[in-house]
Write a protein that holds these residues in place. Structure first.
Motif, PDB file in Angstrom:
ATOM      1  N   UNK A  29      46.526  40.851  35.667  1.00 45.15           N
ATOM      2  CA  UNK A  29      45.203  41.058  36.293  1.00 45.15           C
ATOM      3  C   UNK A  29      45.246  41.080  37.657  1.00 45.15           C
ATOM      4  N   UNK A  67      43.453  39.532  47.146  1.00 44.56           N
ATOM      5  CA  UNK A  67      42.998  40.671  47.851  1.00 44.56           C
ATOM      6  C   UNK A  67      42.888  40.316  49.194  1.00 44.56           C
ATOM      7  N   UNK A 116      38.478  44.221  44.864  1.00 48.70           N
ATOM      8  CA  UNK A 116      37.885  44.066  43.718  1.00 48.70           C
ATOM      9  C   UNK A 116      36.556  44.866  43.312  1.00 48.70           C
ATOM     10  N   UNK A 117      36.495  45.561  42.329  1.00 51.97           N
ATOM     11  CA  UNK A 117      35.349  46.295  42.165  1.00 51.97           C
ATOM     12  C   UNK A 117      34.237  45.559  41.763  1.00 51.97           C
ATOM     13  N   UNK A 118      34.540  44.694  40.758  1.00 50.84           N
ATOM     14  CA  UNK A 118      33.395  43.805  40.270  1.00 50.84           C
ATOM     15  C   UNK A 118      33.037  42.665  41.004  1.00 50.84           C
ATOM     16  N   UNK A 119      31.750  42.137  40.705  1.00 55.20           N
ATOM     17  CA  UNK A 119      31.634  40.819  41.530  1.00 55.20           C
ATOM     18  C   UNK A 119      32.410  39.637  41.286  1.00 55.20           C
ATOM     19  N   UNK A 120      33.047  39.136  42.309  1.00 56.32           N
ATOM     20  CA  UNK A 120      33.775  37.676  42.322  1.00 56.32           C
ATOM     21  C   UNK A 120      33.013  36.913  41.849  1.00 56.32           C
ATOM     22  N   UNK A 121      33.311  35.733  41.189  1.00 51.89           N
ATOM     23  CA  UNK A 121      32.439  34.558  40.863  1.00 51.89           C
ATOM     24  C   UNK A 121      32.967  33.553  41.972  1.00 51.89           C
ATOM     25  N   UNK A 122      31.931  33.069  42.436  1.00 51.81           N
ATOM     26  CA  UNK A 122      32.135  31.983  43.569  1.00 51.81           C
ATOM     27  C   UNK A 122      32.693  32.702  45.082  1.00 51.81           C
ATOM     28  N   UNK A 123      32.905  31.630  46.031  1.00 54.77           N
ATOM     29  CA  UNK A 123      33.173  32.538  47.235  1.00 54.77           C
ATOM     30  C   UNK A 123      34.606  32.487  47.269  1.00 54.77           C
ATOM     31  N   UNK A 148      32.509  54.174  44.100  1.00 56.46           N
ATOM     32  CA  UNK A 148      32.806  55.050  42.662  1.00 56.46           C
ATOM     33  C   UNK A 148      33.397  56.273  42.865  1.00 56.46           C
TER      34      UNK A 148
END
Lengths: 307, 272, 434
Positions: C192, C196, C257-264, C411
Motif C-alpha cells: 500500500x 505522498x 491519499x483519498x482517505x483521512x490519514x491518522x495523525x499529522x 471523486x
C-alpha cells in the motif's frame, strides 16, 4: 381549552360547564397545568411558528420576510434535498432488513435453552445505551481506510482494503451497518419480549401434529411476532429518518453528498446558511415523509395498533 | 450431532457478542496507546501512556462538562418524574374538564418528529435569552409524553380501595400520589427515570444548537466537538480518551443495573 | 399533615424551577467587566492570558474576563448565534472579514469609526490601504485590522532531498505533479502506498477550501477572489478550471491519499508538503521529531504564470460588539492588545504577523526577525495577499464550491470545466437570494 364531548342541551352550555366544573376534581387542573404550559410553549408555539416560517425568508438577525410558496417551490427542484432523501432511503433499505434479521436470529437463539443468556443479552445491548457520539467517533477509526481495524483484518486475510467511508457508493451503507450495530440490542430485547409471550402450548400442539422447527417458526412464531416486527420497523424508520450525528461526525455529508441526510441538510441550512424558513420547510417535508412511510408500513403489515 | 449443533450455536453467539464488545475494548486500549501503536489490533498497549487523557484535560474543560451533564440529566429526570407522574395521576384517577383532550394531545404530540420544531425551539430559546444557560437544556425536557403514558397506565391498574381509604384518612390528591402511589410504582419510576436519564445524557443535537460556550457544554457535545472540531489535532488517542470518559459513567451504571436498563427500555419501546 | 406534604411538594417543584431558572442570574456580569473572546488555539489563548493578566493588574476599574471561543465547526456560527441571542462579548479577537456582512446585517458590531481617536490609532499602526479595504459600503468601519496569515507551501526539506526533488520544481503544476509521482511510494513493502508529496483535505466542510481551492485560485488567477467589485460571481474562468484540473489529476492518478490519514503525517514524514500559514511554525517547532527540517515557499501556480505569486491572506481582525455596555473601555483594551509591545509579544507567541507598518525595519522587532528568518518570508509574502469577499452568502458559496471539489477532484465524477460551471451557477443562484 376544549371540553370533551359535551353535548349542547338545555340548560345552556355555560351552565352545564359550570356544573361539570363544580363536580370535577379541582386538583386535576393544577396537576395538568405544568403539562398544558409546557405544551403551549414547547409544542404548540414552535409548531405554529415552524408553519409560519415555511412561508418566510429569515436569517434570525434581520427582519422576517414573507415569500409565499417560494420555499416549497425551491424544495421541489432542490436536487440536494432529493439526494438527501435518496440517501436516507438507501440507509433504511439496508438498515431495517439487517436490523430485523439479526435481531430476530439472536432473539430466537437467546430464547432457547442458553447458558449465560444475561451476559449475551447484555453484550448486544451495550452499544444501545452508549452515546451516539462515542459510537461514531469510535467507528470512524474502525472504518479508516489506511489504519482502521476492519481493513487491518481484511489485509491480514489477504483481501484488499475497502474505502468504507470515502467511496460514495459504499459510505451510506457503512453508516447503516454501524447504526444497526448500535441499535440492534434494543430490538433483540423487543423480540425476546415478544417471543416470551408466545404460548408454549402452541409449539407442543404443533410438534404433536408433526411440524418441524422451521415450520413452527414460520407458522407460529412469525405471525405472532407481527406486532413486534411492525414496532421494530416503525421505530427504526423514525430513527433512520432522524439520521444526523453519524454523518455529522464521520463524513460531514460527503463523499460526493452520498451521506448527506435530510436532518444534516436541515441543520446546514438552519445553522450554517441561516435559511430558517427553508430549514423549516425541510422539517415539514420530513415529518410528512415519516408519516406517509409509517402509514404504508402499517397497511402493508396489516396491523392496526402495534402495541 | 445435537451437542455439535449446540456448540456451533455457542460459537456463533460468542463471535457475535465479541464483535459487540471488541470495539469498546479497542477504544479503551487505544486511549492508553501512543499514536504510533494505534494502528495495531492488539488490545494491550506496549508502551502504556496517559498522554491521550493529558491532552483531553489540558485542552477542554471536561470536568465542567461532566458536571453539566450530571446536573442537567439529574434535574431533568427529577422534573420528568414529578410532573409526568402528576399528569399521569390526573389522567388516570381524576375527573375534570378536558381530561380526554389532554390525553389525546399527549398521544398526538408523541408522533411529532423533533426535527420539525427544532428551529422554532432554537429561536424561542434565543428570544427568551436562554442560549448558553442550563434552562435551555432543562426546561424543554421537563415533561415526557412517554412518562405520562406509563404512569397513567400503571396508576389505572392500582386498586380504587387504596384511594378511598386514603381519602377517608383525609389525604389530598398530592399525598395520595407521592405518599401512596409513588412507593408502589417503583418499576414505573425506574423505567421512566432510566429512559429519561439516558436520553438526556446522550443528547447531542439539542445542546449543539443552544450551547456555544465551553463552560456550559454537556459531555457528549464537548466530546463531539473535540473530535470533529479538530481540537484533538487528529490525535486518535485523545479522541478515544474523550470518548471513553463519555461512555464510562453509562457503562458503569449499566453494569450495575443491567436488567433494569434492558427491561425498562424494552418496556418503553413497547409502550411508546 | 395535609398542608405539610402539599407545601413540601410545592417546595421541591419550586426548588427545581429555581435551580434551573437561576443559572442565568449566576452568570450575570458586574458592571465594570469586559468579556473578551480570543480564538481557541493554544498559542492565542496563551497570549490572551498574558495580556489579560497585565491589563487587569494595570486597570483595576476595568476588569477583562477571557472566554475562549468554542472550537465548534466555525467561529462564524458561534458569533452569529451570539448576535441573534444578544450574548455577544464586548470584544472578540477572531473576526473573520468574510462574515462581517452578516454581523453588520444583524447589527452586531459597533461602528468603530465613532470611537474617540479611532483613525489616529489605526492609521498610525497599519497601512492605509489595509484599513480602507476593511471599510464597509456604508462608510463605517466595523472591525479593527489586526493580523494576517499569508498561506504558503510548507515542505519537508530532507524528504524532498532524499528523493532527489528540488523544492523549486514544486512552484508549477507540472513540476508538482512530477514530484508527486516520484514520492508516491510504498515504503514498508506492504503493498500500500504510504508516502505522498501532498495530502489535500477530503473533508467537505466549507472552510477547508480556503487551504486548497481558494488559495490556489487566488494564486492561479493572479489575485482574483470569488466575486467582482459589484458582488457578481467572477470565478468561472480558466484559472478555476486549471486549479480543479490540477487537484483532480492528483486524486485521479492516486498521487494523494483519498482517505483521512491518522495523525499529522506532515510531521510524521509521510507527506512532504502542506499548505498552511505562519501559525504552524510554533506548532512544528514543538511537535516535530528529531532532525525534522521544514521550510516555506509560495504555493504552486499553473505553468507559464508570470509575476509574483499572490496568496490567501487569512486576515483576522478585532471587533467591538454593538451590545457592549462599555465600548469606550473595550476600545482602550483593544488599543492595549494592539500596542507595539503587545504586537511583538503576539508575534513571539503565535508567529502570526500583525498588520503593523514597516515591521521588518522596526528596531524593536529586528531581534525577532533575526532569530526567526522564516518569518520574514511571510512578511514578504504578506505584500501579495487577498482576503475574502464581502458577502453574507459567502459560507454558502464556499459550501457550493466544496461540493464541486468533492464531486470533481476527490471523486472524479465531473470534468473540471463542468464543476466550475456548476459551482458558478449555484453561486449565482445563492447570490440571487432566491
Amino acid at each position: 381549552m376544549k371540553e370533551a364531548a359535551v353535548e349542547e342541551r338545555q340548560p345552556s352550555y355555560l351552565a352545564r360547564l359550570r356544573m361539570e366544573y363544580r363536580s370535577s376534581d379541582k386538583a386535576g387542573y393544577i396537576m395538568v397545568l405544568p403539562y398544558v404550559l409546557h405544551f403551549l410553549v414547547f409544542v404548540a408555539y414552535p409548531l405554529v411558528f415552524a408553519f409560519i416560517l415555511v412561508f418566510c425568508k429569515w436569517d434570525i438577525v434581520s427582519p422576517m420576510e414573507f415569500v409565499g410558496l417560494r420555499n416549497i417551490q425551491r424544495l421541489m427542484r432542490d436536487t440536494t434535498f432529493w439526494t438527501a432523501v435518496t440517501n436516507t432511503l438507501k440507509f433504511l433499505a439496508l438498515h431495517i432488513p439487517l436490523q430485523i434479521v439479526f435481531a430476530l436470529l439472536i432473539a430466537v437463539v437467546l430464547n432457547g435453552p442458553i447458558k449465560l443468556r444475561g451476559f449475551f443479552r447484555g453484550a448486544f445491548f451495550l452499544p444501545f445505551v452508549i452515546s451516539g457520539a462515542v459510537v461514531t467517533i469510535l467507528w470512524q477509526q474502525l472504518y479508516s481506510t489506511d489504519a482502521g481495524v476492519f481493513n487491518l483484518i481484511l489485509t491480514k486475510l489477504g483481501a484488499s482494503p475497502v474505502p468504507w467511508l470515502t467511496d460514495p457508493s459504499i459510505a451510506i451503507y457503512s453508516i447503516a451497518v454501524m447504526a444497526t450495530w448500535k441499535n440492534v440490542g434494543f430490538y433483540i430485547v423487543l423480540f425476546l419480549a415478544g417471543l416470551q409471550n408466545v404460548p408454549r402450548e402452541l409449539y407442543e400442539a404443533a410438534s404433536i401434529d408433526g411440524a418441524n422447527r422451521g415450520e413452527q417458526f414460520w407458522k407460529i412464531t412469525m405471525p405472532l411476532l407481527r406486532p413486534v416486527t411492525l414496532l421494530v420497523i416503525m421505530l427504526s424508520t423514525i430513527g433512520g429518518f432522524g439520521l444526523f450525528i453519524e454523518p455529522f461526525v464521520m463524513t460531514g455529508g460527503g463523499p460526493a453528498e452520498s451521506t448527506l441526510s435530510v436532518v444534516l441538510y436541515l441543520y446546514k441550512n438552519a445553522f450554517q446558511f441561516l435559511k430558517m424558513g427553508y430549514a423549516a420547510t425541510i422539517g415539514f417535508a420530513l415529518a410528512l415523509m415519516i408519516f406517509l412511510v409509517t402509514l404504508v408500513q402499517r397497511k402493508l403489515l396489516d396491523v392496526e395498533q402495534p402495541y | 450431532m445435537r451437542t455439535f449443533k449446540k456448540i456451533l450455536g455457542y460459537v456463533i453467539l460468542t463471535a457475535a457478542a465479541l464483535t459487540f464488545i471488541y470495539p469498546f475494548l479497542w477504544m479503551i486500549s487505544a486511549s492508553f496507546k501512543p499514536e504510533s501503536e494505534i494502528g495495531s489490533l492488539s488490545l494491550i498497549p506496549k508502551n502504556f501512556t496517559l498522554a491521550g487523557y493529558g491532552a483531553v484535560f489540558t485542552q477542554i474543560p471536561i470536568l465542567k462538562a461532566l458536571f453539566n451533564s450530571v446536573f442537567v440529566s439529574v434535574i431533568s429526570t427529577a422534573c420528568v418524574l414529578i410532573f409526568s407522574s402528576m399528569v399521569g395521576y390526573a389522567l388516570a384517577r381524576l375527573r375534570f374538564i378536558g381530561r380526554d383532550t389532554i390525553f389525546n394531545l399527549v398521544l398526538l404530540t408523541m408522533m411529532i418528529p423533533g426535527q420539525l420544531t427544532l428551529i422554532p425551539m432554537y429561536v424561542l430559546i434565543v428570544k427568551l435569552g436562554w442560549a448558553d444557560t442550563y434552562k435551555a437544556l432543562i426546561v424543554p425536557a421537563m415533561m415526557s409524553n412517554m412518562g405520562i403514558i406509563i404512569f397513567r397506565q400503571f396508576f389505572m391498574s392500582l386498586p380504587q380501595e387504596l384511594v378511598d381509604a386514603a381519602r377517608i384518612d383525609g389525604c389530598s390528591d398530592y399525598e395520595i400520589l407521592f405518599k401512596i402511589f409513588w412507593p408502589l410504582s417503583k418499576p414505573s419510576l425506574v423505567t421512566v427515570g432510566i429512559t429519561t436519564f439516558i436520553g438526556s445524557w446522550n443528547e447531542v443535537l439539542w445542546p449543539l444548537i443552544v450551547i456555544r460556550k465551553w463552560d456550559m457544554m454537556t459531555m457528549p457535545q464537548m466530546v463531539t466537538l473535540f473530535s470533529v472540531g479538530g481540537l484533538a489535532g487528529a490525535q486518535v488517542a485523545a479522541e478515544m480518551a474523550a470518548a471513553t470518559m463519555l461512555a464510562l459513567p453509562v457503562v458503569i451504571a449499566y453494569l450495575f443495573f443491567q436488567n433494569y436498563f434492558i427491561e425498562s427500555l424494552a418496556l418503553s419501546g413497547i409502550k411508546g | 399533615m395535609r398542608t405539610s406534604i402539599k407545601s413540601r411538594v410545592a417546595a421541591i417543584v419550586a426548588a427545581l424551577l429555581m435551580v434551573s431558572l437561576s443559572c442565568g442570574i449566576i452568570e450575570a456580569k458586574t458592571p465594570v467587566t469586559i468579556t473578551f473572546w480570543p480564538s481557541s488555539n493554544p498559542q492565542e489563548i496563551e497570549f490572551a492570558k498574558i495580556i489579560v493578566a497585565r491589563w487587569n493588574k494595570q486597570n483595576p476599574d476595568i476588569q477583562v474576563k477571557m472566554e475562549p471561543l468554542p472550537a465548534s465547526r466555525s467561529t462564524e456560527e458561534v458569533l452569529l448565534a451570539a448576535i441573534a441571542a444578544g450574548t455577544t462579548p464586548d470584544v472578540c479577537a477572531n473576526i473573520y472579514p468574510g462574515a462581517i456582512s452578516q454581523y453588520i446585517a444583524g447589527k452586531g458590531l459597533y461602528p468603530h469609526d465613532k470611537l474617540p481617536g479611532f483613525y489616529d490609532f489605526v492609521y498610525e499602526r497599519s497601512p492605509k490601504e489595509i484599513v480602507d479595504s476593511f471599510t464597509y459600503r456604508d462608510g463605517h468601519i466595523y472591525q479593527i485590522p489586526w493580523k494576517a496569515n499569508p498561506v504558503m507551501l510548507a515542505y519537508n526539506v530532507n524528504l524532498l532531498r532524499e528523493n532527489g526533488i528540488d523544492p523549486r520544481s514544486l512552484s508549477t503544476y507540472s513540476g508538482f505533479l512530477k514530484a508527486a509521482e516520484k514520492l508516491a511510494k510504498d515504503t514498508d513493502g506492504d503493498g500500500r502506498i504510504d508516502q505522498w508529496l501532498y495530502a489535500p483535505s477530503t473533508d467537505v466542510t466549507w472552510w477547508q477550501r480556503f487551504f486548497d481551492f481558494y488559495t490556489l485560485y487566488i494564486a492561479a488567477s493572479g489575485g482574483k477572489t470569488l466575486l467582482d467589485d459589484r458582488g457578481r460571481v467572477a470565478f468561472e474562468d480558466e484559472a478555476a478550471v486549471a486549479v480543479f484540473t490540477f487537484l483532480r489529476t492528483l486524486f485521479d492518478k492516486k498521487l494523494v491519499p483519498k482517505g483521512m490519514l491518522i495523525g499529522d503525517q506532515f510531521l510524521g514524514g509521510k507527506v512532504a508538503t502542506t499548505i498552511t500559514g505562519p501559525y504552524s511554525i510554533p506548532y512544528y517547532d514543538q511537535n516535530a521529531p528529531e532532525g525534522f527540517k521544514y521550510d516555506f515557499m509560495p504555493v504552486p501556480v499553473p505553468d507559464g504564470h508570470k509575476g509574483p505569486v499572490v496568496t490567501y491572506g487569512d486576515p483576522k481582525n478585532i471587533g467591538i460588539f454593538a451590545n457592549s455596555k462599555h465600548p469606550l473601555e473595550a476600545w482602550e483594551f483593544v488599543k492595549f492588545i494592539m500596542s507595539r509591545e503587545n504586537d511583538l509579544l503576539w508575534l513571539e507567541i503565535t508567529s502570526q504577523p500583525p498588520y503593523r507598518k514597516d515591521i521588518v525595519d522596526d528596531p524593536m522587532f529586528a531581534p525577532y526577525f533575526k532569530k526567526n528568518p522564516m518569518m520574514s518570508k511571510f512578511v514578504v509574502q504578506g505584500a501579495y495577499t487577498r482576503g475574502v469577499d464581502d458577502s453574507k452568502y459567502l459560507i454558502e458559496i464556499f459550501d457550493a464550491i466544496s461540493k464541486q471539489y468533492d464531486l470533481c477532484c476527490v471523486n472524479g465524477r465531473k470534468t473540471p470545466k463542468n464543476a466550475v460551471r456548476d459551482g458558478a451557477r449555484d453561486a449565482r443562484d445563492i447570490l440571487a437570494g432566491w
